[in-house]
Design an enzyme around this catalytic site. Structure first.
Site, PDB file in Angstrom:
ATOM      1  N   ASP A 484     -40.098 -34.701 -60.798  1.00 63.67           N
ATOM      2  CA  ASP A 484     -39.004 -34.000 -61.467  1.00 63.67           C
ATOM      3  C   ASP A 484     -39.467 -32.774 -62.229  1.00 63.67           C
ATOM      4  O   ASP A 484     -38.652 -31.954 -62.653  1.00 63.67           O
ATOM      5  CB  ASP A 484     -38.362 -34.949 -62.496  1.00 63.67           C
ATOM      6  CG  ASP A 484     -37.211 -35.741 -61.916  1.00 63.67           C
ATOM      7  OD1 ASP A 484     -36.585 -35.270 -60.965  1.00 63.67           O
ATOM      8  OD2 ASP A 484     -36.953 -36.842 -62.428  1.00 63.67           O
TER       9      ASP A 484
HETATM   10  C1  GLC Z   1     -39.220 -40.419 -63.649  1.00 61.96           C
HETATM   11  C2  GLC Z   1     -37.954 -40.326 -62.854  1.00 61.96           C
HETATM   12  C3  GLC Z   1     -38.221 -40.310 -61.372  1.00 61.96           C
HETATM   13  C4  GLC Z   1     -39.240 -39.270 -61.048  1.00 61.96           C
HETATM   14  C5  GLC Z   1     -40.497 -39.441 -61.864  1.00 61.96           C
HETATM   15  C6  GLC Z   1     -41.487 -38.348 -61.638  1.00 61.96           C
HETATM   16  O1  GLC Z   1     -39.768 -41.686 -63.458  1.00 61.96           O
HETATM   17  O2  GLC Z   1     -37.092 -41.388 -63.167  1.00 61.96           O
HETATM   18  O3  GLC Z   1     -37.038 -40.073 -60.659  1.00 61.96           O
HETATM   19  O4  GLC Z   1     -39.521 -39.363 -59.683  1.00 61.96           O
HETATM   20  O5  GLC Z   1     -40.153 -39.450 -63.234  1.00 61.96           O
HETATM   21  O6  GLC Z   1     -41.107 -37.139 -62.190  1.00 61.96           O
HETATM   22  C1  GLC Z   2     -38.643 -35.408 -67.602  1.00 61.72           C
HETATM   23  C2  GLC Z   2     -39.773 -36.374 -67.353  1.00 61.72           C
HETATM   24  C3  GLC Z   2     -39.685 -37.009 -66.003  1.00 61.72           C
HETATM   25  C4  GLC Z   2     -38.305 -37.533 -65.762  1.00 61.72           C
HETATM   26  C5  GLC Z   2     -37.250 -36.464 -66.029  1.00 61.72           C
HETATM   27  C6  GLC Z   2     -35.877 -37.044 -65.868  1.00 61.72           C
HETATM   28  O1  GLC Z   2     -38.736 -34.335 -66.758  1.00 61.72           O
HETATM   29  O2  GLC Z   2     -41.040 -35.769 -67.507  1.00 61.72           O
HETATM   30  O3  GLC Z   2     -40.637 -38.051 -65.911  1.00 61.72           O
HETATM   31  O4  GLC Z   2     -38.205 -37.934 -64.436  1.00 61.72           O
HETATM   32  O5  GLC Z   2     -37.398 -35.979 -67.332  1.00 61.72           O
HETATM   33  O6  GLC Z   2     -34.870 -36.158 -66.154  1.00 61.72           O
END
Ligand code: GLC
Ligand code: GLC
Length: 808
Positions: A484
């Site tokens: 993300d």
């Molecule tokens: C969080 C989110 C997931 C994403 C991950 C890596 O666990 O819930 O959707 O893939 O972060 O950014």
């Molecule tokens: C932030 C976090 C990530 C998560 C995301 C969800 O970017 O670092 O882990 O998946 O928020 O919105």
């Protein structure tokens, strides 16, 4: 250092001090009513949606942490009050243990020969939390005890509750009737639900107004009502509504008693919600209160809950004589899969429960670890998720569990999302054989009239990837892929702006090698669906796309010793040895090899060796190295984190199993298991003081070498690590793989695992599988004494039990 131990026989973790490094919590509830409960009885409860229907208040960022929960104060004359869970009074206890079990928590404590045992659980079919308090006087003298209960109501919407004070402080309303406190804020207007807190014996008094109960300048640790030994029978009008009962008891020497408190949720039809002028109709509350009046119902519901879990877990049971693997596989990993399935990333101590709904990709992946547990619920979830997809195959990134509608605030554009729908659907069909699900008609964006079959939804998923490729023939990343925080089209410079949704630079250039790996993996899976249940011609076309994508990876995404991560919006490489920072990323290595990329040309092995050399620390595999030391707007949120944290170079546990599975795919059982073990909670229990989070569940991240918290875990419970670790250990390592035509057995074992037995219930038949590993380099399987060719045991309708031997 440890703070407790596993009791595998009872499927519990027993914590022997309230002073764990963080609150060590458990989840109560399975379907609609949920509670989070810590080892000091903190936490909160809600009905279905942690934001919109929050029953009790939780204070994020509070000091001391984890203040507020289900409190019981025990007071004998001229002695300080104490609580079974130590908090909030912090009166030292003579004894304390907390047992977190599957769907329940029991805290046993003792103070000056008064013994308390508090059992908390959510029954299978009633919308409430049961708090059974057993008290015994072990002394030679009678004891006169005052007991005060305490919970604090949340005004339903947990976000409004923590900010809209000009309104909130005027609207609270309660009713008290027959020992039960009813919370009915907003019931007079647009709500037809209420909460209640009752007890099964006469009360000496009650309070519903926090100010009266606590008194001026006082906190939960020294309420005036408790100090004085007298509730004030306050009725909350506005301000802060609470629920507190006072019960006076005398216990003779050696005498015991039990008291049952119920915290529940009730609702009424909109047009029949009153029983008198402004008096709530209490039918559903009364039903529950009446039922749990009797200790026999409490006991039988508690036994039912335990039995429910025993039966659920029976579908995969391992006996390996390695107690750590057994306890993770048989108990805790599966349990965590259920919790992540239920709550996605919404309600925890760390994800507040007020922001994110259910993630599309998260829920699809959670299903991979859950589908063997309750396949009917997995089916329903797949249909819900597919219904938030858009007609072009893209999807909302999140949806609200209560409405099941897509979340507009976040929107779509995460280009990995659509492919995960293929992943969970094929896992579901392989487990159940129910390919009829492909014919289910479902809308796009929940819009009536747009219904198409699930098969068509999947077709649009893969076609979305096919039609969104960049200059190297690799899939475009959009706002982000699984990571993300790799936001290649955002270029954010304003504080507070969302890194994901503020796309001001939609380049149509930034490409993801991770999605390329996914496209190969799930492209093949989709083609197989076409081959089996659809149009073989379409299968051929999809396989051509898969081939092209694989070729594009070889041509443009191989860095020499590992797979690149991406191309940014300027066409620059990310995750290359030529980069100064962020030279190698974990995600494309694990995903590409899982997809079968590089198996024939040695790239797979080389890439995995690079991961092992460069990314592995004592606590797992880091996401990227070296981590970024400066903010770079063309890379996005990943570079916003200090080095060694979160996506910027922590061990982001979710993707560790991908590498372990990939190792198993190339036949390296020792490596696969080594990587499995590094993050497995049971194996890190020994250094809980460093790790800090619960030793019975996975956490999202563990501090990496680049930061200041190497080995320290954060954000326990709600992580895709649960599902993927279960897939890894149960399917890749131990080798029990559901397939369309039967159960495939194909283990890849470490040397230390010489033999094990698995009981697997699959499509109604119990497989008793006995594996011996002699390292012979080939596999021999017999089913009911008959040798079979290959590794697939075809489904049999006739047998209830099959005996399988596997010799390696
Ligand atoms: C969080 C989110 C997931 C994403 C991950 C890596 O666990 O819930 O959707 O893939 O972060 O950014
Ligand atoms: C932030 C976090 C990530 C998560 C995301 C969800 O970017 O670092 O882990 O998946 O928020 O919105």
């Amino acid at each position: 250092m440890r703070y407790g131990y596993f009791d595998d026989k009872n499927k519990e973790y027993i914590i022997n001090t309230p002073a764990t490094p963080l609150p060590w919590i458990n989840y109560l509830g399975n379907k609609d009513f949920f509670g989070l409960i810590s080892n000091t009885l903190g936490g909160y409860s809600f009905y279905r949606d942690a934001r919109l229907q929050r029953l009790t208040r939780f204070r994020y960022n509070n000091v001391p942490a984890d203040t507020g929960g289900r409190y019981y104060y025990l007071k004998e004359k001229n002695k300080p009050a104490w609580n079974p869970g130590y908090l909030p009074c912090k009166t030292p206890l003579d004894k304390y243990t907390c047992r977190h079990g599957l769907g329940y928590t029991i805290i046993e404590s003792e103070k000056e020969d008064l013994i308390s045992k508090l059992t908390c659980f959510v029954p299978l079919d009633d919308n409430c939390e049961v708090h059974r308090l057993d008290l015994s006087n072990r002394s030679d003298e009678p004891k006169t005890i005052q007991l005060f209960s305490f919970i604090e109501w949340c005004l339903w919407d947990a976000v409004d509750d923590s900010q809209n004070f000009q309104r909130n402080l005027n609207i609270a309303e309660v009713e008290v009737e027959d020992n039960t406190i009813y919370h009915k804020t907003e019931y007079r207007e647009r709500r037809n639900h209420y909460a209640f807190f009752g007890v099964n014996r006469p009360i000496a008094g009650f309070d519903t107004d926090r100010n009266e109960f606590l008194g001026q300048f006082r906190g939960f640790d020294d309420p005036i009502a408790v100090e004085k030994g007298a509730s004030t029978n306050s009725i909350s009008h506005g301000w802060y509504p609470i629920g507190s009962h006072q019960i006076d008891l005398t216990l003779a020497a050696g005498e015991s008693t039990h008291i049952v408190f119920i915290l529940g949720y009730g609702q009424n039809p909109v047009d029949d919600k009153w029983s008198g002028k402004n008096i709530i109709r209490k039918t559903s509350a009364r039903f529950i209160l009446e039922k749990y009046r009797s200790i026999e119902s409490v006991e039988s519901e508690f036994d039912r809950l335990k039995e429910y879990w025993n039966q659920l877990l029976a579908s995969y049971q391992l006996e390996s004589s390695h107690e750590k693997i057994d306890r993770m596989v048989n108990i805790w990993n599966q349990y965590q899969c259920m919790v992540t399935f239920n709550l996605s990333r919404s309600a925890s101590y760390f994800e507040s429960g007020t922001g994110r709904g259910m993630g599309f990709r998260d829920s699809c992946q959670d299903l991979l670890g859950f589908v063997h547990l309750v396949p009917e619920r997995a089916r329903e979830r797949i249909l819900d998720i597919a219904s938030i997809q858009f007609e072009d195959g893209s999807t909302y990134h999140q949806y609200q569990p209560l409405t099941k509608l897509g979340n507009h605030a976040v929107g779509s554009g995460f280009n990995d999302d659509p492919l995960w729908l293929i992943a969970c659907t094929t896992a579901y069909i392989k487990e159940t054989g129910d390919h009829g699900i492909l014919e289910e008609m479902l809308p796009f964006d929940n819009t009536p009239g747009t219904e198409q079959s699930l098969f068509e939804h999947l077709r649009r998923s893969i076609n979305y990837t096919i039609h969104h490729r960049g200059p190297h023939g690799l899939p475009l990343i959009g706002r982000a892929d699984w990571n993300d925080c790799l936001n290649l089209n955002c270029f954010s410079t304003e504080p507070g702006e969302s890194f994901q949704t503020t796309s001001n630079y939609d380049s149509q250039v930034a490409e993801s090698v991770f999605i390329a790996g996914m496209a190969v993996k799930y492209g093949k899976e989709y083609a197989e669906l076409c081959q089996r249940f659809g149009d073989p011609k379409e299968a051929g076309e999809i396989l051509n796309f898969v081939k092209d994508t694989e070729q594009a990876i070889y041509d443009s995404a191989w860095d020499g010793e590992w797979f690149l991560r991406a191309y940014d919006a300027h066409g620059n490489k990310i995750g290359s040895s030529q980069c100064e920072e962020g030279k190698i990323f974990i995600e494309p290595q694990g995903m590409s090899v899982m997809a079968g990329v590089g198996l024939n040309n040695g790239y797979a092995k080389t890439a995995l060796d690079s991961v092992y050399d460069k990314l592995v620390n004592d606590f797992g595999i880091e996401l990227v190295t070296p981590p970024y030391t400066e903010y770079r707007k063309e890379l996005g949120e990943i570079t916003s984190y200090p080095p060694g944290y979160k996506e910027n170079g922590s061990v982001f546990c979710h993707n560790n199993p991908w590498v372990s599975i990939a190792e198993a795919m190339i036949g390296r059982g020792n490596r696969a298991f080594d990587l499995y073990r590094r993050i497995s909670p049971a194996y890190v229990e020994e250094f809980s003081d460093l790790h800090m989070t619960e030793p019975y569940v996975y956490s999202q991240t563990i501090g990496g070498r680049g930061g200041h918290s190497l080995g320290q875990a954060k954000n326990s419970w709600l992580t895709g690590t649960a599902a993927w670790s279960f897939v890894n250990i149960s399917q890749a390592i131990l080798g029990i793989q559901p397939d369309y035509d039967g159960l495939r057995i194909d283990p890849c074992l470490p040397d230390e695992l010489k033999q094990y037995k698995i009981k697997r219930i699959y499509r109604g038949c119990t497989y008793l599988i006995d594996v011996e590993n002699h390292n012979r380099g080939f596999i021999e399987i017999t089913v009911d004494g008959q040798k079979i060719d290959g590794t697939l045991i075809p489904v049999s309708k006739e047998k209830n039990t099959r005996h399988v031997t596997v010799r390696l």
